[in-house]
Design a protein around this motif. Structure first.
Motif, mmCIF file in Angstrom:
data_model
loop_
_atom_site.group_PDB
_atom_site.id
_atom_site.type_symbol
_atom_site.label_atom_id
_atom_site.label_comp_id
_atom_site.label_asym_id
_atom_site.label_seq_id
_atom_site.Cartn_x
_atom_site.Cartn_y
_atom_site.Cartn_z
ATOM 1 N N PRO A 78 0.977 -1.419 -0.117
ATOM 2 C CA PRO A 78 0.233 -0.171 -0.085
ATOM 3 C C PRO A 78 1.220 1.171 0.339
ATOM 4 O O PRO A 78 1.781 1.204 0.957
ATOM 5 C CB PRO A 78 -0.717 -0.171 1.229
ATOM 6 C CG PRO A 78 -0.203 -1.474 2.094
ATOM 7 C CD PRO A 78 0.908 -2.290 1.771
ATOM 8 N N SER A 79 0.253 2.072 -0.793
ATOM 9 C CA SER A 79 0.821 3.737 -0.465
ATOM 10 C C SER A 79 0.125 4.642 -0.406
ATOM 11 O O SER A 79 -1.144 4.608 -0.729
ATOM 12 C CB SER A 79 2.269 3.483 -1.958
ATOM 13 O OG SER A 79 0.864 4.181 -2.851
ATOM 14 N N TRP A 80 0.603 5.938 -0.153
ATOM 15 C CA TRP A 80 -0.108 7.134 -0.111
ATOM 16 C C TRP A 80 -0.545 8.112 -1.373
ATOM 17 O O TRP A 80 0.223 8.502 -1.690
ATOM 18 C CB TRP A 80 0.230 7.615 0.935
ATOM 19 C CG TRP A 80 -0.362 7.186 2.518
ATOM 20 C CD1 TRP A 80 0.613 6.753 3.291
ATOM 21 C CD2 TRP A 80 -1.470 7.557 3.371
ATOM 22 N NE1 TRP A 80 -0.044 6.414 4.413
ATOM 23 C CE2 TRP A 80 -1.632 7.202 4.470
ATOM 24 C CE3 TRP A 80 -3.076 8.237 2.940
ATOM 25 C CZ2 TRP A 80 -2.307 6.930 5.816
ATOM 26 C CZ3 TRP A 80 -3.432 8.308 4.134
ATOM 27 C CH2 TRP A 80 -3.607 7.711 5.242
ATOM 28 N N LYS A 81 -1.980 8.534 -1.605
ATOM 29 C CA LYS A 81 -1.540 8.842 -2.717
ATOM 30 C C LYS A 81 -3.002 9.972 -2.616
ATOM 31 O O LYS A 81 -3.819 9.792 -2.273
ATOM 32 C CB LYS A 81 -2.255 8.309 -4.100
ATOM 33 C CG LYS A 81 -1.782 6.558 -4.449
ATOM 34 C CD LYS A 81 -2.015 5.427 -5.365
ATOM 35 C CE LYS A 81 -1.201 4.076 -5.437
ATOM 36 N NZ LYS A 81 -1.627 3.504 -5.848
ATOM 37 N N ASP A 109 -5.104 -1.230 9.421
ATOM 38 C CA ASP A 109 -5.224 -1.403 8.371
ATOM 39 C C ASP A 109 -6.510 -0.746 7.911
ATOM 40 O O ASP A 109 -7.126 0.479 6.778
ATOM 41 C CB ASP A 109 -6.247 -2.077 7.902
ATOM 42 C CG ASP A 109 -4.744 -3.963 7.692
ATOM 43 O OD1 ASP A 109 -3.622 -3.744 7.297
ATOM 44 O OD2 ASP A 109 -4.978 -4.534 7.408
ATOM 45 N N GLU A 110 -7.869 -0.064 8.304
ATOM 46 C CA GLU A 110 -8.103 1.041 8.965
ATOM 47 C C GLU A 110 -7.792 2.184 9.143
ATOM 48 O O GLU A 110 -9.382 2.811 8.400
ATOM 49 C CB GLU A 110 -9.384 0.856 10.475
ATOM 50 C CG GLU A 110 -9.774 -0.886 10.763
ATOM 51 C CD GLU A 110 -10.675 -1.814 9.615
ATOM 52 O OE1 GLU A 110 -11.860 -0.608 8.952
ATOM 53 O OE2 GLU A 110 -10.051 -2.763 9.504
ATOM 54 N N GLU A 111 -6.835 2.789 9.314
ATOM 55 C CA GLU A 111 -7.067 4.528 9.061
ATOM 56 C C GLU A 111 -5.775 5.088 7.596
ATOM 57 O O GLU A 111 -5.152 5.149 7.641
ATOM 58 C CB GLU A 111 -5.997 4.781 10.061
ATOM 59 C CG GLU A 111 -6.397 4.562 11.426
ATOM 60 C CD GLU A 111 -6.188 4.759 12.819
ATOM 61 O OE1 GLU A 111 -4.699 5.432 12.438
ATOM 62 O OE2 GLU A 111 -6.660 5.383 13.572
ATOM 63 N N GLU A 112 -7.089 4.697 6.559
ATOM 64 C CA GLU A 112 -6.955 5.211 5.144
ATOM 65 C C GLU A 112 -6.757 6.110 4.907
ATOM 66 O O GLU A 112 -6.765 6.268 3.039
ATOM 67 C CB GLU A 112 -6.916 3.883 4.238
ATOM 68 C CG GLU A 112 -7.283 2.326 5.162
ATOM 69 C CD GLU A 112 -7.918 1.090 4.280
ATOM 70 O OE1 GLU A 112 -8.395 1.490 3.528
ATOM 71 O OE2 GLU A 112 -6.646 0.626 4.317
ATOM 72 N N CYS A 113 -7.238 6.977 5.470
ATOM 73 C CA CYS A 113 -7.958 8.734 4.836
ATOM 74 C C CYS A 113 -7.068 9.391 5.578
ATOM 75 O O CYS A 113 -6.854 9.121 6.631
ATOM 76 C CB CYS A 113 -9.003 8.690 4.120
ATOM 77 S SG CYS A 113 -10.268 8.187 3.349
ATOM 78 N N ALA A 114 -6.957 10.547 5.295
ATOM 79 C CA ALA A 114 -6.114 11.602 5.799
ATOM 80 C C ALA A 114 -7.427 13.077 6.480
ATOM 81 O O ALA A 114 -8.134 13.271 4.856
ATOM 82 C CB ALA A 114 -4.905 12.449 5.126
ATOM 83 N N PHE A 195 -5.370 9.686 0.512
ATOM 84 C CA PHE A 195 -5.915 7.750 0.944
ATOM 85 C C PHE A 195 -4.818 7.197 0.572
ATOM 86 O O PHE A 195 -3.842 6.902 -0.059
ATOM 87 C CB PHE A 195 -7.066 7.642 0.278
ATOM 88 C CG PHE A 195 -6.938 6.956 -1.379
ATOM 89 C CD1 PHE A 195 -7.391 6.202 -1.477
ATOM 90 C CD2 PHE A 195 -6.867 8.287 -1.946
ATOM 91 C CE1 PHE A 195 -6.765 5.779 -3.290
ATOM 92 C CE2 PHE A 195 -6.527 8.135 -3.319
ATOM 93 C CZ PHE A 195 -6.799 6.690 -3.981
ATOM 94 N N ARG A 196 -4.694 5.797 1.984
ATOM 95 C CA ARG A 196 -3.790 4.966 1.675
ATOM 96 C C ARG A 196 -4.294 3.685 0.513
ATOM 97 O O ARG A 196 -5.741 3.166 0.625
ATOM 98 C CB ARG A 196 -3.696 4.197 2.737
ATOM 99 C CG ARG A 196 -2.220 3.302 2.574
ATOM 100 C CD ARG A 196 -1.885 3.360 4.137
ATOM 101 N NE ARG A 196 -2.803 2.313 4.881
ATOM 102 C CZ ARG A 196 -2.744 1.940 5.945
ATOM 103 N NH1 ARG A 196 -1.429 1.389 6.803
ATOM 104 N NH2 ARG A 196 -3.649 0.746 6.265
ATOM 105 N N ASP A 197 -3.675 3.438 -0.808
ATOM 106 C CA ASP A 197 -3.862 2.531 -1.022
ATOM 107 C C ASP A 197 -3.380 0.852 -1.484
ATOM 108 O O ASP A 197 -1.751 1.649 -2.150
ATOM 109 C CB ASP A 197 -4.311 2.737 -2.238
ATOM 110 C CG ASP A 197 -5.127 2.686 -3.508
ATOM 111 O OD1 ASP A 197 -6.226 1.933 -3.735
ATOM 112 O OD2 ASP A 197 -4.726 2.650 -4.766
ATOM 113 N N ASP A 198 -4.233 0.085 -1.328
ATOM 114 C CA ASP A 198 -2.935 -0.495 -1.825
ATOM 115 C C ASP A 198 -3.863 -1.433 -3.628
ATOM 116 O O ASP A 198 -3.416 -2.978 -4.104
ATOM 117 C CB ASP A 198 -2.949 -2.048 -1.091
ATOM 118 C CG ASP A 198 -4.287 -2.401 -0.656
ATOM 119 O OD1 ASP A 198 -5.422 -2.065 -1.216
ATOM 120 O OD2 ASP A 198 -4.483 -3.589 0.221
#
Length: 333
Positions: A78-81, A109-114, A195-198
């Motif tokens: 995963p990476s932040w985009k 895994d649950e904290e995927e947005c900024a 957001f974090r995305d895989d």
């Protein structure tokens, strides 16, 4: 923005026109089989970079009512985009700018947005939380491009709202922009477009972070690692994650040759205008883009400034007559 005639500057910008071509294949294949077919016959499975791509792709499958593979699949890294996927929007290093609070991001895994904190620092948090948010609107200039929406929505609901009513959730490219967005917000804890995305694209070259998920997708099931677009009535092409060994029709993408054109421009501006700020440069480029599109420039053409050898974009034009008379050159702007 309006400029009074005073100082004559010159620079150049590049126009890139990259038409996208999508091909709908009505045969049923697994995702891997569809990928192999597209790579052998065209370029690859379809990569979608914006809503214009989505519409062009769907137009090639008029009359089809069902699901179809696209080139998006899940990875283990995963990476932040940024939600705004246009790579031409970001200068060198700007897509990687961050301003995390100390110890962040620290979520699982649950904290995927900024979210943007009151001090202008960032925090990772679950995307289903409900917060106000800031939209970016490319049709405006200066600080008016950043619009606070004081309605509490989840991150994906906020993204959907910004895309339907403006351009996208706001990106933050540098410290100056981060400060401006923080001042625009005026309230604590708001969504930004990070957001974090895989998930990644089959072509392995496109870094596009554009996503068009259904509200309930992706559902993070361990075996649902490939994406389909839903062309059924009411779904508007939104995406869903599913098992890669399912069989569906699919979209291939044919990538044409990129066409670049360099254009030299001269501007007459007020001598007090600070030309080397990103806000002024973006405002000028936006007005040039609008004018060119009025005269037939394709809407998917991208404009960007060319930096001179000294790293500046603009220079004062030399007054040759005066130089000859005085026997010396003016200093560069």
């Amino acid at each position: 923005m309006e400029w009074r005639l005073a100082l004559l500057l010159f620079s150049g910008f590049v126009m890139e026109c990259i038409p996208h071509h999508f091909i709908f294949m009505s045969m049923n294949k697994t995702w891997t089989e569809a990928q192999r077919y597209c790579r052998e016959q065209y370029t690859d499975l379809a990569t979608i970079e914006n809503m214009e791509d989505m519409q062009m792709m769907m137009d090639t499958a008029k009359g089809y009512d069902g699901q179809a593979w696209i080139g998006l699949h899940q990875t283990d890294v995963p990476s932040w985009k940024w939600s705004l996927a246009d790579e031409h929007f970001y200068g060198p290093g700007e897509a990687n700018f961050t301003n995390w609070n100390q110890g962040e991001p620290n979520g699982g895994d649950e904290e995927e947005c900024a979210e943007l904190l009151p001090e202008g620092l960032w925090n990772d948090t679950p995307c289903n939380g409900r917060l106000p948010f800031v939209c970016y609107d490319e049709t405006h200039s200066g600080s008016e491009r950043y619009l606070l929406i004081d309605e509490k929505k989840s991150w994906r609901e906020a993204q959907k709202y910004c895309r339907e009513n403006h351009t996208d959730l706001v990106s933050v490219r540098h410290e100056e922009e981060n400060q401006l967005i923080n001042e625009t917000a005026k309230i604590p804890w708001i969504w930004i477009g990070l957001f974090r995305d895989d998930w990644t694209w089959s072509d392995q070259r496109t870094s596009s972070s554009f996503r068009h998920w259904r509200p309930d997708s992706p559902d993070n099931k361990g075996t649902d690692n490939c994406a389909v677009t839903w062309l059924t009535q009411g779904n508007k092409g939104t995406w869903k994650d599913c098992k890669c060994d399912e069989q569906h029709p699919f979209f291939c993408r044919l990538v044409p040759v990129k066409r670049r054109q360099t254009v030299r421009v001269e501007l007459q501006v007020n001598s007090s205008l600070e030309m080397n700020t990103s806000e002024v440069q973006e405002g000028i480029l936006h007005q040039i883009s609008v004018k060119l599109q009025e005269n037939g420039l394709p809407p998917n053409a991208k404009l960007s400034w060319i930096k001179q050898p000294d790293g500046q974009i603009f220079h004062k034009k030399k007054d040759e007559k005066r130089e000859k008379k005085e026997g010396k050159s003016k200093d560069e702007f």
